[in-house]
Design a protein around this motif. Structure first.
Motif, PDB file in Angstrom:
ATOM      1  N   LEU A  27       0.817  -1.209   0.000  1.00  0.00           N
ATOM      2  CA  LEU A  27       0.000   0.000   0.000  1.00  0.00           C
ATOM      3  C   LEU A  27       0.854   1.264   0.000  1.00  0.00           C
ATOM      4  CD1 LEU A  27      -2.664  -1.073   2.633  1.00  0.00           C
ATOM      5  CD2 LEU A  27      -3.086  -0.723   0.197  1.00  0.00           C
ATOM      6  N   ASP A  31      -2.910   5.166  -2.878  1.00  0.00           N
ATOM      7  CA  ASP A  31      -4.013   4.206  -2.987  1.00  0.00           C
ATOM      8  C   ASP A  31      -5.243   4.717  -2.246  1.00  0.00           C
ATOM      9  OD1 ASP A  31      -2.457   2.379  -4.458  1.00  0.00           O
ATOM     10  OD2 ASP A  31      -1.589   1.587  -2.610  1.00  0.00           O
ATOM     11  N   ASN A  96      -8.400  -4.727  -5.009  1.00  0.00           N
ATOM     12  CA  ASN A  96      -8.164  -3.351  -4.587  1.00  0.00           C
ATOM     13  C   ASN A  96      -7.921  -3.360  -3.078  1.00  0.00           C
ATOM     14  OD1 ASN A  96      -8.264  -0.623  -3.917  1.00  0.00           O
ATOM     15  ND2 ASN A  96      -9.867  -0.161  -5.395  1.00  0.00           N
TER      16      ASN A  96
END
Length: 290
Positions: A27, A31, A96
Motif C-alpha cells: 500500500l 491508494d 483493490n
C-alpha cells in the motif's frame, strides 16, 4: 496459572499481525487518495453489507430452519464487520487492497452501533430472545488499531523507506503469506478441536450456502453499481469475510454461548478454500503487478 491461552491469545494474533504487515507493504498513500476521490465503492459496499448480509442470513434461516445455536451464529456473523483477513485475500488475489482496508475500517467503526442493534433484532425475530446486546467497544477499537491499522502502517512505512527491497521480495512474500495462512488454519483447528467434529454435520449444510450467498451478494452489488472488475472481486471477498474475533467476543463473553465460536470457525474453514480457489482462478487471468 496465568490464564493465557498460548494459541488463541498469542500465536494466532501474532500470525494475523504479520499477515497484515505484508499487506501494508503493498500500500501507498496514493491508494487511499484514490478511494477518497471516488467514494462510491465504499458507500455502496458499506450500505450493502448492512442490508444484504442480514437478508442472506434470514433467507437461509427461513429455508432451512437450522438449530438455534446455528441461527444465533448466522445472526452474529451477518451483523459483524469485515475481517482484517479480507485485506490479505485482496492482496493475494490482486484486488483493490486500499478499498478492502477502507471497508474493513469503516465497517468496524460502524459496528460499534450496528452490530449490537442487528444482533438484538435478529435474536428477537428468529429466536424470540429479547435482550440488550452491548458492543465490546474497547476490544473493538483495540482490535482495529493493534491488529489492523498498526501493522498496515508499519508495512507502508517500510515500503516508503526501502521500496527496492519490498519490490524484490514480492513473490517470496506472497508464498510466505500462504504458508502463514496455513499455519493460522492449523492453529485454529487445534484450538477448536474439541467441539468442531460434533458441530460439523449440523453447521456445514448452513455454512456453505451462507458463504456462497454472501460472495454472490458482494459481486452482484458491485456489478449493479458498475464498479470495475477489481472492485467487484474485492467486494465479493469483503462481503464473505467477517470479523470472527468480534463474533467470538460477543458470542462467548457477552451472550455466554461458546457454541457460536464453533459456527464462526466452521464458516471460516468453509470460506477459506472457496476464496483460495477464486484467487487461483483470478491469478490465471490477472498478471501480477510488477
Amino acid at each position: 496459572m496465568t490464564g493465557v491461552d498460548p494459541i488463541a491469545d498469542l500465536a494466532i494474533p501474532a500470525i494475523v499481525w504479520l499477515l497484515m504487515l505484508v499487506v501494508g507493504l503493498e500500500l501507498t498513500p496514493a491508494d487511499f487518495r484514490r478511494i477518497v476521490r471516488n467514494p462510491r465503492a465504499v458507500a455502496v459496499a458499506t450500505s450493502g453489507q448492512l442490508v444484504l448480509l442480514p437478508a442472506c442470513a434470514a433467507l437461509l434461516i427461513w429455508a432451512q430452519a437450522p438449530e438455534p445455536w446455528v441461527v444465533a451464529g448466522m445472526i452474529l456473523l451477518a451483523a459483524s464487520p469485515g475481517g482484517a483477513i479480507s485485506n490479505l485475500y485482496s492482496y493475494l488475489g490482486q484486488g483493490n487492497v486500499a478499498l478492502s482496508v477502507t471497508l474493513t475500517a469503516v465497517s468496524t467503526l460502524l459496528a460499534l452501533g450496528t452490530m449490537p442493534a442487528l444482533t438484538a433484532a435478529g435474536l428477537a425475530l428468529f429466536l424470540q430472545e429479547s435482550q440488550t446486546v452491548a458492543a465490546p467497544v474497547g476490544r473493538m477499537i483495540g482490535q482495529l488499531v493493534l491488529m489492523m491499522l498498526l501493522p498496515l502502517a508499519s508495512g507502508m512505512t517500510l515500503r516508503a523507506w526501502r521500496p527496492d527491497l519490498v519490490a524484490a521480495a514480492r513473490i517470496p512474500l506472497r508464498v510466505s503469506s500462504l504458508l502463514a495462512l496455513g499455519c493460522l488454519v492449523a492453529l485454529i483447528l487445534i484450538d477448536q478441536r474439541h467441539g468442531l467434529s460434533a458441530a460439523f454435520s449440523t453447521a456445514i449444510p448452513v455454512a456453505v450456502p451462507f458463504c456462497i450467498l454472501t460472495m454472490t451478494a458482494g459481486f452482484v452489488i458491485g456489478a449493479l453499481a458498475r464498479l470495475s472488475a477489481v472492485d467487484r472481486f474485492t467486494l465479493l471477498i469483503e462481503f464473505s469475510t467477517r470479523n470472527l474475533g468480534l463474533v467470538a467476543i460477543l458470542g462467548a463473553v457477552i451472550l455466554g454461548q461458546v457454541t457460536l465460536v464453533l459456527f464462526a470457525t466452521l464458516f471460516f474453514l468453509v470460506e477459506l478454500p472457496m476464496v483460495l480457489l477464486l484467487i487461483a482462478l483470478r491469478s490465471r487471468l490477472v498478471r501480477p503487478a510488477p
